[in-house]
Each structure stands twice: as C-alpha cells, then as structure tokens.
Write an enzyme that holds these catalytic residues in place. Structure first.
Site, PDB file in Angstrom:
ATOM      1  CG  ASP A  66      22.717 101.561  17.111  1.00 22.09           C
ATOM      2  OD1 ASP A  66      23.938 101.555  16.820  1.00 22.09           O
ATOM      3  OD2 ASP A  66      21.846 100.973  16.436  1.00 22.09           O
ATOM      4  CG  ASN A  95      36.102 100.968  23.818  1.00 24.09           C
ATOM      5  OD1 ASN A  95      37.191 100.514  23.526  1.00 24.09           O
ATOM      6  ND2 ASN A  95      35.002 100.216  23.818  1.00 24.09           N
ATOM      7  CE1 TYR A 161      39.522  98.959  13.942  1.00 21.23           C
ATOM      8  CE2 TYR A 161      41.896  98.591  13.797  1.00 21.23           C
ATOM      9  CZ  TYR A 161      40.747  98.749  14.560  1.00 21.23           C
ATOM     10  OH  TYR A 161      40.824  98.701  15.924  1.00 21.23           O
ATOM     11  CE  LYS A 165      40.011 102.031  16.440  1.00 23.67           C
ATOM     12  NZ  LYS A 165      39.258 102.527  17.617  1.00 23.67           N
ATOM     13  CB  THR A 196      38.761  90.647  22.833  1.00 24.68           C
ATOM     14  OG1 THR A 196      38.940  90.786  21.409  1.00 24.68           O
ATOM     15  CG2 THR A 196      39.466  91.788  23.546  1.00 24.68           C
TER      16      THR A 196
END
Length: 253
Positions: A66, A95, A161, A165, A196
């Site tokens: 986790d 990832n 976000y 990144k 996805t």
C-alpha cells in the site's frame, strides 16, 4: 499485444499493477519474456493478474504493498522482489499514482495534497532509492516512470495532478544524470487520456481534451504499455532522461 522486444531472462517490478494501465504493462513485460512482480493493495486482484499472466505462459508473482505508506511499501517491495528474483531487478516501472479528479484549487485540502504526493512522488522516489544504487553497482538497469501530458501544460482544475506528474518528469531527468553513468537508464512515458475503466469516471469532462487530439481518440492500454516496453528494452539502449508522449499528438499541438 504485439512486440518484437525480447526480454527473456530479465526481471521487472511494476508498481500499482493490479488493474488498468499497470496490469497492462505487467502483461506486456511478461509477454516479452520478463519475470514480473506485480504490486498492489488487494491480494485477490493481484492474484488475478498473476493468474492471467501465467495462463498466457508468462512468469509473475505478487507483492502486497500500500503505497499510501510509501516508506514501508518501498522497503517491503524492494526486499521481497530481491528475494523472489535472487537479486536486484533489471527493470523498475514506477506506475503507482493517485488519480486526482479535476478540482478547483481552492477546494483541495492539505490532506489531499499530502496523500497525492505520498503515492505519486514519495513512493517512486523511495523505491528508486532502494533499487537504483544496486542496479548501478551491478552496471545495468532500466527505470521507466509513468508521467502524464498533464505535466506538460496548464489546465484549470488539474493543478494537483499536474504538479505530481511534473515532479515525476523532473525526477526522471535528475535520475538519468545520477545513474546513467553507471549503466542505469531512466526515462518516462507521458500518456494522454487512456481508455481504462477509471477514465470512464471522468465522463464528458475528457471531451474538450479529446477534441484537441490529432488522432481524435484515447490511447489504448497496449499502446502505452508498448512504449514502456520499448524504453525498458535494448532498442532504447542510448535513450536517457527522455519523456516519451503517448497522446495521439496532443502535446505537439
């Protein structure tokens, strides 16, 4: 899934690989001959991915981790993977990440910022720190980070976000300089929207992005996974510190 890259005999750790893109990367790596370690929070989902890989003739094992607790997860994955492989892995794919829905900056809490950076930045930072020095001592290795086109441009509601990144992209460049001289290549893939199950949750919010994509569609999981495989394999032997966009041309225009 098609590939001309042969990684028979190589070993790889793919974080956050019990579903979605991570599972696709793990399957692609295994199809190329890699013994892959899959990581995630839920053992039942991890076992399902392992079973799919093995049923296709590949080699895979699962390590429960986790990454919301990045220090513990990094230590556990590095230790367990080294034991499974009998040494440091040849390939690390960072990832694991937190998918942050578009949110106005003023509505983002301090806890949400901390949680997003813990999973998306601190976790790959610590796991790389655990594995890359041993790769460098051995004299070879490949690390592929999963970034995003959100790190390449500004977008309202995507500050958090995009910031995580952008950090991943910068880590890629810094690690390329740090470990490249010792034979460890570090690169990143920057996907655009990927088809996805989780992307469906965004609904119509993704349409303005797709309207600006020259290919006029999302990337498939296999297309992004093939880019990861390329950067991890011998055909990318002199590529260091690259950010490879797999976005249908979005970043270019």
């Amino acid at each position: 899934m098609t590939t001309s890259t042969d990684l028979t005999g190589r070993t790889a750790v793919v974080t956050g690989s019990t579903s979605g893109l991570g599972a696709g990367i793990a399957a692609t790596m295994a199809a190329a001959g890699t013994h892959v370690v899959i990581t995630g929070r839920t053992r039942s989902r991890g076992d399902e991915v392992v079973a799919r890989v093995r049923s296709a003739g590949g080699r895979a094992d699962f390590i429960r981790a986790d990454f919301a607790d990045p220090a513990r997860a990094a230590a556990d994955v590095a230790s367990a993977a080294t034991e499974i492989f009998g040494g440091v892995p040849d390939i690390l794919v960072n990832n694991v990440a937190t998918l942050v829905f578009p949110t106005p900056t003023a509505d983002v809490t301090a806890d949400e910022i901390s949680d997003a950076f813990a999973v998306s930045v601190t976790a790959p930072f610590l796991l790389t720190g655990r594995l890359a020095p041993a790769m460098a001592q051995r004299g070879h290795g490949a690390i592929v980070n999963i970034g995003s086109i959100s790190a390449l441009f500004g977008a309202s509601g995507s500050a958090l976000y995009g910031a995580t990144k952008a950090s991943v992209h910068q880590l890629t460049k810094s690690w390329a300089d740090e470990y490249g001289p010792s034979g460890v290549r570090v690169n990143a893939v920057a996907p655009g929207p990927i088809a996805t199950e989780r992307m469906v949750e965004f609904g119509d919010a993704v349409n303005p992005v797709l309207a600006r994509v020259p290919s006029n569609r999302m990337s498939t999981i296999d297309e992004v996974a093939d880019a990861v495989l390329f950067l991890a394999g011998p055909h990318a032997s002199n590529i260091h510190g690259a950010i490879l966009s797999v976005d249908g041309g979005f970043a270019a225009v």
